[in-house]
Design a protein around this motif. Sequence first.
Motif, PDB file in Angstrom:
ATOM      1  N   VAL A 216       0.840  -1.204   0.000  1.00 44.13           N
ATOM      2  CA  VAL A 216       0.000   0.000   0.000  1.00 44.13           C
ATOM      3  C   VAL A 216       0.872   1.251   0.000  1.00 44.13           C
ATOM      4  N   LEU A 217       1.910   1.244   0.814  1.00 41.84           N
ATOM      5  CA  LEU A 217       2.799   2.411   0.856  1.00 41.84           C
ATOM      6  C   LEU A 217       3.471   2.637  -0.494  1.00 41.84           C
ATOM      7  N   ARG A 218       3.808   1.553  -1.166  1.00 41.37           N
ATOM      8  CA  ARG A 218       4.420   1.678  -2.494  1.00 41.37           C
ATOM      9  C   ARG A 218       3.456   2.368  -3.465  1.00 41.37           C
ATOM     10  N   HIS A 219       2.189   1.954  -3.449  1.00 37.98           N
ATOM     11  CA  HIS A 219       1.193   2.581  -4.333  1.00 37.98           C
ATOM     12  C   HIS A 219       1.000   4.055  -3.971  1.00 37.98           C
ATOM     13  N   ALA A 220       1.004   4.361  -2.669  1.00 41.10           N
ATOM     14  CA  ALA A 220       0.834   5.753  -2.241  1.00 41.10           C
ATOM     15  C   ALA A 220       1.994   6.615  -2.740  1.00 41.10           C
ATOM     16  N   VAL A 221       3.207   6.078  -2.676  1.00 39.96           N
ATOM     17  CA  VAL A 221       4.366   6.831  -3.158  1.00 39.96           C
ATOM     18  C   VAL A 221       4.269   7.069  -4.654  1.00 39.96           C
ATOM     19  N   GLU A 222       3.841   6.068  -5.391  1.00 40.46           N
ATOM     20  CA  GLU A 222       3.714   6.234  -6.842  1.00 40.46           C
ATOM     21  C   GLU A 222       2.748   7.359  -7.186  1.00 40.46           C
ATOM     22  N   GLN A 223       1.633   7.418  -6.466  1.00 41.61           N
ATOM     23  CA  GLN A 223       0.668   8.487  -6.728  1.00 41.61           C
ATOM     24  C   GLN A 223       1.214   9.838  -6.272  1.00 41.61           C
ATOM     25  N   ALA A 224       1.919   9.843  -5.152  1.00 44.61           N
ATOM     26  CA  ALA A 224       2.493  11.101  -4.632  1.00 44.61           C
ATOM     27  C   ALA A 224       3.503  11.682  -5.612  1.00 44.61           C
ATOM     28  N   ARG A 225       4.235  10.844  -6.299  1.00 41.95           N
ATOM     29  CA  ARG A 225       5.224  11.333  -7.268  1.00 41.95           C
ATOM     30  C   ARG A 225       4.561  12.159  -8.366  1.00 41.95           C
ATOM     31  N   GLN A 226       3.375  11.735  -8.788  1.00 32.90           N
ATOM     32  CA  GLN A 226       2.663  12.473  -9.821  1.00 32.90           C
ATOM     33  C   GLN A 226       2.263  13.855  -9.328  1.00 32.90           C
ATOM     34  N   VAL A 227       1.821  13.919  -8.059  1.00 33.20           N
ATOM     35  CA  VAL A 227       1.398  15.194  -7.492  1.00 33.20           C
ATOM     36  C   VAL A 227       2.577  16.140  -7.370  1.00 33.20           C
ATOM     37  N   ALA A 228       3.729  15.605  -6.950  1.00 35.85           N
ATOM     38  CA  ALA A 228       4.908  16.449  -6.743  1.00 35.85           C
ATOM     39  C   ALA A 228       5.305  17.177  -8.016  1.00 35.85           C
ATOM     40  N   ARG A 229       5.101  16.533  -9.152  1.00 41.05           N
ATOM     41  CA  ARG A 229       5.455  17.171 -10.414  1.00 41.05           C
ATOM     42  C   ARG A 229       4.596  18.408 -10.671  1.00 41.05           C
ATOM     43  N   VAL A 230       3.375  18.374 -10.124  1.00 41.41           N
ATOM     44  CA  VAL A 230       2.435  19.466 -10.387  1.00 41.41           C
ATOM     45  C   VAL A 230       2.591  20.593  -9.377  1.00 41.41           C
ATOM     46  N   ASN A 231       2.634  20.254  -8.087  1.00 45.94           N
ATOM     47  CA  ASN A 231       2.577  21.333  -7.094  1.00 45.94           C
ATOM     48  C   ASN A 231       3.949  21.791  -6.611  1.00 45.94           C
ATOM     49  N   ASN A 232       5.018  21.176  -7.131  1.00 43.21           N
ATOM     50  CA  ASN A 232       6.370  21.661  -6.851  1.00 43.21           C
ATOM     51  C   ASN A 232       6.750  21.573  -5.381  1.00 43.21           C
ATOM     52  N   SER A 233       6.279  20.549  -4.696  1.00 38.99           N
ATOM     53  CA  SER A 233       6.630  20.365  -3.292  1.00 38.99           C
ATOM     54  C   SER A 233       8.124  20.089  -3.160  1.00 38.99           C
ATOM     55  N   HIS A 234       8.733  20.706  -2.158  1.00 37.68           N
ATOM     56  CA  HIS A 234      10.161  20.493  -1.913  1.00 37.68           C
ATOM     57  C   HIS A 234      10.405  19.087  -1.372  1.00 37.68           C
TER      58      HIS A 234
END
Length: 245
Positions: A216-234
């Motif tokens: 589950v954590l692996r899937h959450a990280v995969e989705q989080a990576r997509q968001v990071a590209r958009v919102n520019n989180s440090h």
Amino acid sequence: MTDGYQYLAINPVVEMGCEMAAVEGDHGQPHILICHVKVSDVERMATYLTRDILDTSWIMDLDPRSQRAYRHTVAETATRLADLFRQTADTNKVNSAFGELMVSMGASKAIELVFSHTALPIAELWKAQISGNEGFDFHTICPAHVIHFGEAKYSSNSNPYSDAIEQIDRFIEEEKHLRDTPHLQLLAPEGMDELDRDTWGVVIAFSLDAHRPLNVLRHAVEQARQVARVNNSHAIIVVGVSHGA
């Protein structure tokens, strides 16, 4: 170990009735950190949260004017939340209200212990609740003085990391993180320079209910990576909080 993900050091936290462990994954993103909180004793967790929420000593670090401004809001909210925690300690059952606070406060404490952040008091304590005016649930600040904005989601029968990620994405787009500035400049003044330079982190915290939590954590990280590209989180921290045997 699951598909390149494994636990690192596991830290028993007896007073909270849980274990906290950093998770290492082969996602290739050094700015993404992962943690798993396993709550084995709900009564002990509820008792700890009661003590924590009633400890308002942090107000004394504020200037006299700010102390006067926060005192009543904090006292009223702390009393209400303490009643909820005591009910949970008595019944040993996790409902949605307690579950979301357990995820929020458990994740905040885990980040403090595992990743050496400083956890701020949860936002519900110091931010007056206005209908329709949602905001981040909790905040931490890392050793590099970058403020992290946390969103917690609880479900009794799923792993709601998608809900947390979508809400964070929307909050950043709506600049909710900047709207917290009047409070954060009092509570975490050391983080304001980085925030002014548009440098921040986010924390995706969610209840975890799975036989294979690393998956589950692996899937959450995969989705989080997509968001990071958009919102520019440090930086991004993913925290799953499970309870039960």
